[in-house]
Motif scaffolding. Structure first.
Motif, mmCIF file in Angstrom:
data_model
loop_
_atom_site.group_PDB
_atom_site.id
_atom_site.type_symbol
_atom_site.label_atom_id
_atom_site.label_comp_id
_atom_site.label_asym_id
_atom_site.label_seq_id
_atom_site.Cartn_x
_atom_site.Cartn_y
_atom_site.Cartn_z
ATOM 1 N N THR A 29 7.141 1.869 2.983
ATOM 2 C CA THR A 29 5.898 2.635 3.056
ATOM 3 C C THR A 29 6.066 4.048 2.536
ATOM 4 O O THR A 29 5.152 4.601 1.930
ATOM 5 C CB THR A 29 5.393 2.683 4.511
ATOM 6 N N ALA A 30 7.216 4.637 2.732
ATOM 7 C CA ALA A 30 7.415 6.046 2.368
ATOM 8 C C ALA A 30 7.147 6.294 0.888
ATOM 9 O O ALA A 30 6.507 7.286 0.529
ATOM 10 C CB ALA A 30 8.818 6.494 2.740
ATOM 11 N N SER A 61 2.404 7.991 13.358
ATOM 12 C CA SER A 61 2.194 8.244 14.778
ATOM 13 C C SER A 61 1.369 7.128 15.384
ATOM 14 O O SER A 61 0.456 6.605 14.753
ATOM 15 C CB SER A 61 1.479 9.577 14.978
ATOM 16 N N ASP A 62 1.666 6.782 16.621
ATOM 17 C CA ASP A 62 0.861 5.814 17.353
ATOM 18 C C ASP A 62 -0.207 6.501 18.183
ATOM 19 O O ASP A 62 -1.072 5.845 18.734
ATOM 20 C CB ASP A 62 1.750 4.983 18.278
ATOM 21 N N ALA A 63 -0.152 7.822 18.282
ATOM 22 C CA ALA A 63 -1.065 8.542 19.164
ATOM 23 C C ALA A 63 -2.495 8.639 18.659
ATOM 24 O O ALA A 63 -3.419 8.304 19.377
ATOM 25 C CB ALA A 63 -0.511 9.930 19.459
ATOM 26 N N PRO A 64 -2.742 9.097 17.417
ATOM 27 C CA PRO A 64 -4.132 9.277 17.011
ATOM 28 C C PRO A 64 -4.842 7.953 16.763
ATOM 29 O O PRO A 64 -4.232 6.974 16.362
ATOM 30 C CB PRO A 64 -4.044 10.087 15.725
ATOM 31 N N LEU A 65 -6.134 7.948 17.039
ATOM 32 C CA LEU A 65 -6.937 6.764 16.765
ATOM 33 C C LEU A 65 -7.227 6.646 15.277
ATOM 34 O O LEU A 65 -7.464 5.573 14.769
ATOM 35 C CB LEU A 65 -8.249 6.832 17.545
ATOM 36 N N ASP A 66 -7.247 7.767 14.593
ATOM 37 C CA ASP A 66 -7.482 7.808 13.161
ATOM 38 C C ASP A 66 -6.547 8.869 12.610
ATOM 39 O O ASP A 66 -5.855 9.540 13.360
ATOM 40 C CB ASP A 66 -8.945 8.172 12.882
ATOM 41 N N LEU A 80 -2.054 1.774 9.876
ATOM 42 C CA LEU A 80 -2.424 2.057 8.494
ATOM 43 C C LEU A 80 -1.249 1.857 7.533
ATOM 44 O O LEU A 80 -1.437 1.757 6.333
ATOM 45 C CB LEU A 80 -2.934 3.497 8.403
ATOM 46 N N LEU A 81 -0.038 1.772 8.059
ATOM 47 C CA LEU A 81 1.156 1.638 7.229
ATOM 48 C C LEU A 81 1.515 0.185 6.928
ATOM 49 O O LEU A 81 2.486 -0.080 6.233
ATOM 50 C CB LEU A 81 2.338 2.340 7.899
ATOM 51 N N ASP A 88 -6.098 1.189 1.970
ATOM 52 C CA ASP A 88 -6.612 2.055 3.035
ATOM 53 C C ASP A 88 -5.718 3.279 3.209
ATOM 54 O O ASP A 88 -6.199 4.397 3.388
ATOM 55 C CB ASP A 88 -6.694 1.301 4.365
ATOM 56 N N LEU A 89 -4.406 3.053 3.156
ATOM 57 C CA LEU A 89 -3.458 4.161 3.274
ATOM 58 C C LEU A 89 -3.655 5.153 2.133
ATOM 59 O O LEU A 89 -3.743 6.363 2.354
ATOM 60 C CB LEU A 89 -2.023 3.638 3.279
ATOM 61 N N ALA A 90 -3.757 4.647 0.906
ATOM 62 C CA ALA A 90 -3.930 5.525 -0.249
ATOM 63 C C ALA A 90 -5.217 6.338 -0.136
ATOM 64 O O ALA A 90 -5.217 7.549 -0.381
ATOM 65 C CB ALA A 90 -3.933 4.702 -1.535
#
Length: 118
Positions: A29-30, A61-66, A80-81, A88-90
């Protein structure tokens, strides 16, 4: 600050020398994160001028919803990764790069109203 994940750090520079760092533990992913961000920085600089930060960090991060954006930092949800969500990631990374110019100039509270700055 994030807890519970062991990240690997990957870096590259945009054409103008902005250092972009990806912090993730999802294999493969990086490179996508860095390529999209560097290209987006180059495009935004052509339109809006010099990037407002010397470096940009893209952090899993797993914390944010978006995706959550702060000056010089973009937090991306782990979902998203997923390689199946590369488009979607792009799109999210390109939008977050553009937010570095304008979306952070006036922020809103509560954070549920963050769509206003978008």
């Amino acid at each position: 600050m994030s807890f519970g994940r062991r990240w690997r750090s990957y870096e590259r520079e945009s054409a103008s020398g902005v250092r972009v760092r990806a912090l993730t533990n999802v294999r493969g992913t990086a490179g996508r994160m860095l390529d999209v961000a560097a290209t987006a920085i180059d495009q935004c600089e052509a339109w809006f001028g010099a990037f407002p930060e010397e470096e940009l960090e893209l952090a899993q991060s797993d914390a944010p919803l978006d995706a959550t954006v702060f000056p010089g930092v973009v937090w991306l949800p782990s979902a998203l990764l997923d390689p199946a969500r590369a488009d979607d990631l792009a799109q999210r990374v390109r939008f977050a790069v553009a937010q570095q110019y304008f979306g952070l100039s006036a922020w809103v509270e509560p954070s549920a109203d963050a769509w206003l700055s978008d």
